[in-house]
Design an enzyme around this catalytic site. Structure first.
Site, mmCIF file in Angstrom:
data_model
loop_
_atom_site.group_PDB
_atom_site.id
_atom_site.type_symbol
_atom_site.label_atom_id
_atom_site.label_comp_id
_atom_site.label_asym_id
_atom_site.label_seq_id
_atom_site.Cartn_x
_atom_site.Cartn_y
_atom_site.Cartn_z
ATOM 1 N N HIS A 156 -11.224 -2.303 1.463
ATOM 2 C CA HIS A 156 -11.502 -1.009 0.881
ATOM 3 C C HIS A 156 -12.402 -0.979 -0.425
ATOM 4 O O HIS A 156 -12.154 -0.231 -1.249
ATOM 5 C CB HIS A 156 -9.894 -0.499 0.436
ATOM 6 C CG HIS A 156 -9.985 0.950 0.761
ATOM 7 N ND1 HIS A 156 -8.909 1.958 0.125
ATOM 8 C CD2 HIS A 156 -10.785 1.940 1.509
ATOM 9 C CE1 HIS A 156 -8.986 3.184 0.605
ATOM 10 N NE2 HIS A 156 -10.272 3.112 1.221
ATOM 11 N N CYS B 8 -5.867 4.261 -3.931
ATOM 12 C CA CYS B 8 -6.334 2.869 -3.290
ATOM 13 C C CYS B 8 -7.264 2.262 -4.046
ATOM 14 O O CYS B 8 -7.141 1.397 -4.876
ATOM 15 C CB CYS B 8 -6.288 3.091 -1.727
ATOM 16 S SG CYS B 8 -5.029 3.811 -0.892
ATOM 17 N N ASP C 113 -0.511 -0.663 -4.921
ATOM 18 C CA ASP C 113 -1.803 -0.204 -5.241
ATOM 19 C C ASP C 113 -1.517 1.066 -6.124
ATOM 20 O O ASP C 113 -2.582 1.509 -6.759
ATOM 21 C CB ASP C 113 -3.041 -0.003 -4.340
ATOM 22 C CG ASP C 113 -2.271 0.611 -3.133
ATOM 23 O OD1 ASP C 113 -1.292 1.252 -3.136
ATOM 24 O OD2 ASP C 113 -3.132 0.852 -2.284
ATOM 25 N N ASN C 114 -0.503 1.680 -5.786
ATOM 26 C CA ASN C 114 -0.251 2.927 -6.406
ATOM 27 C C ASN C 114 1.058 3.599 -6.074
ATOM 28 O O ASN C 114 1.887 2.633 -5.369
ATOM 29 C CB ASN C 114 -1.141 4.369 -6.145
ATOM 30 C CG ASN C 114 -1.648 3.961 -4.600
ATOM 31 O OD1 ASN C 114 -2.759 3.816 -4.180
ATOM 32 N ND2 ASN C 114 -0.482 4.565 -3.716
ATOM 33 N N ASP D 242 1.072 -1.227 0.064
ATOM 34 C CA ASP D 242 0.114 -0.083 -0.142
ATOM 35 C C ASP D 242 0.931 1.100 -0.177
ATOM 36 O O ASP D 242 1.684 1.274 1.077
ATOM 37 C CB ASP D 242 -0.841 0.000 1.388
ATOM 38 C CG ASP D 242 -2.113 0.820 1.195
ATOM 39 O OD1 ASP D 242 -2.139 1.732 0.427
ATOM 40 O OD2 ASP D 242 -3.127 0.661 1.892
ATOM 41 N N ASP D 243 0.826 2.373 -1.137
ATOM 42 C CA ASP D 243 1.676 3.233 -1.089
ATOM 43 C C ASP D 243 3.091 3.006 -1.109
ATOM 44 O O ASP D 243 3.897 3.815 -0.586
ATOM 45 C CB ASP D 243 1.408 4.180 -0.024
ATOM 46 C CG ASP D 243 -0.208 4.746 -0.140
ATOM 47 O OD1 ASP D 243 -0.901 4.587 -0.910
ATOM 48 O OD2 ASP D 243 -0.474 5.603 1.097
#
Length: 437
Positions: free
Chosen positions: A115, A54, A262-263, A14-15
């Site tokens: 999410h 996300c 995710d990004n 995540d991130d």
């Protein structure tokens, strides 16, 4: 090669920034297990997220389709204020990667971040997963499990979970247990979606920091580069344990393991050599680490420069399992199986993005990228200028106009962003601290 159907483990950080791993250029030794996984498999230098934030990327992954086709993906992102919302989420009737594999005899589990909408109308057990352990929202405190609105958010199935210690370790523990309990002859999909290294910036040694911020997870007065790197290292340790469990069970050879983010990264991330970060359609917001290992099918030590998008993995895993997508929900992603066999394979297709924040648009065709942001247009030759510093719009007006037109034609095929979604985009409640902008 085994004739049995392959197992799948899809790991999503995540991130995580593009250069946050050793195999992608990290400046500190934080990822020995992932680096080894890359050496044993295929490293993608042009892995792209479907979105620079996300939830939309996760909609694309689980459906294999442009996230823009679903109402929920217009919200950037799905924060705790959407609890009980009947509209914003992944409709249970929509076919998904886990539901299609489940119906074909796969055991399916999500360990980690969901999410994609809140109960009672949405949830992982309603969309194809048979097991779930993790948070329903975005970032949560790593010890108290509180979300952006201060609600405790850790679930075992549909039951609130007890205290399991540091969240990254708890997710790794549950993933290892899932592999250890895999049934002979029953293939599985394990989605291991860490919240690390998303804020709040806490390592397993930072329980006191968790107490200090008192559930204010979008705090802007904490964290450090050392803490961030340690969070990655502790996630990597857990991934190493999962890979070791596969080996111990004799499952490693016929298990496709994919790792990505995710990004793009933010705050303490290293997105080098790219500019931009999470929330941007600049390369730093959408270019992500991407690794695939499958000893039965992927030769070790490979590197591929072919662009691959998050939603392609839905098509790829279904293809590898011999499972057809739902006829009424054709996939927008493509199967990457030819690429796993031949890293030079390249279908030369356009990739598109749309982003409500800053009114962004992007189109990638080969090395050429069209970008619109804040009312300005840009044209970059990424083959010569990966940092997107030289705007060639005035030098190549015909190319700019043609790419703009192609993006507009694609966008016209997607549902428009609902007016209420645009009105609700308030960054004080978004999934990123205000001070990061």
């Amino acid at each position: 090669m085994s004739n049995t159907r392959p197992n799948f483990i899809f790991i999503m950080a995540d991130d995580l920034g593009y250069a946050d791993l050793g195999c992608t250029g990290a400046r500190a030794p934080v990822s020995p297990h992932l680096d080894r996984m890359a050496a044993q498999g295929l490293l993608f230098t042009h892995g792209y997220a479907n979105s620079p934030v996300c939830s939309p990327t996760r909609f694309a992954l689980i459906t294999g389709r442009w996230q823009y086709r679903l109402r929920g993906a217009a919200e950037e992102p799905l924060t705790g204020r959407y609890r009980g919302d009947k509209i914003v989420g992944l409709p249970p009737q929509h076919p998904t990667l886990p539901s299609l594999l489940r119906d074909a005899g796969y055991r399916t589990a999500l360990v980690g971040k969901w999410h994609l909408g809140y109960p009672p109308h949405f949830g992982p057990l309603k969309s194809g997963y048979q097991e779930f352990f993790g948070p329903l929202s975005g970032g949560v405190d790593y010890f108290q499990y509180t979300d952006s609105v201060g609600k405790r958010d850790l679930w075992d199935g549909e039951t609130p979970a007890e205290d399991h210690g540091y969240l990254t370790d708890a997710l790794s523990d549950r993933a290892v247990r899932f592999v250890e309990q895999a049934r002979a002859g029953e293939p599985f999909l394990l989605s291991l979606h860490y919240t690390a290294p998303h804020w709040p910036w806490e390592t397993r040694e930072d329980h006191a920091e968790s107490q200090r911020i008192g559930g204010r997870i979008n705090h802007v007065d904490g964290g450090s580069l050392a803490t961030y790197r340690r969070m990655i290292q502790q996630m990597d340790e857990g991934i190493g344990r999962v890979l070791a469990a596969l080996e111990a069970r004799g499952l490693a050879d016929n298990t496709l393991v994919v790792f990505t983010s995710d990004n793009g990264g933010e705050r303490f991330s290293d997105n080098w050599p790219f500019v931009g970060q999470k929330m941007d359609l600049l390369e730093g917001g959408i270019r992500v680490p991407l690794i695939a290992r499958w000893p039965a099918r992927i030769a070790p030590g490979g590197t591929s420069a072919t662009p691959a998008l998050t939603m392609d993995w839905c098509a790829t895993l279904l293809d590898a399992a011999g499972v057809q997508p739902h006829a009424e929900y054709p996939l927008d992603g493509i199967s990457l199986l030819p690429l796993l066999r031949d890293p030079a394979w390249n279908p030369q297709r356009p990739l598109y993005w749309r982003m409500l924040h800053r009114q962004q648009a992007a189109l990638l065709e080969g090395c050429w990228k069209y970008l619109a942001m804040d009312g300005h247009e840009y044209l970059f030759d990424l083959g010569q200028d990966e940092r997107e510093r030289a705007n060639l719009a005035q030098r190549e007006p015909a190319r700019l106009a043609a790419m703009r037109q192609r993006w507009q034609a694609w966008a016209a095929q997607m549902p428009p962003i609902p007016a209420e979604a645009q009105a609700r985009l308030v960054f004080g409640d978004a999934d990123i601290p205000r001070a990061s902008h």
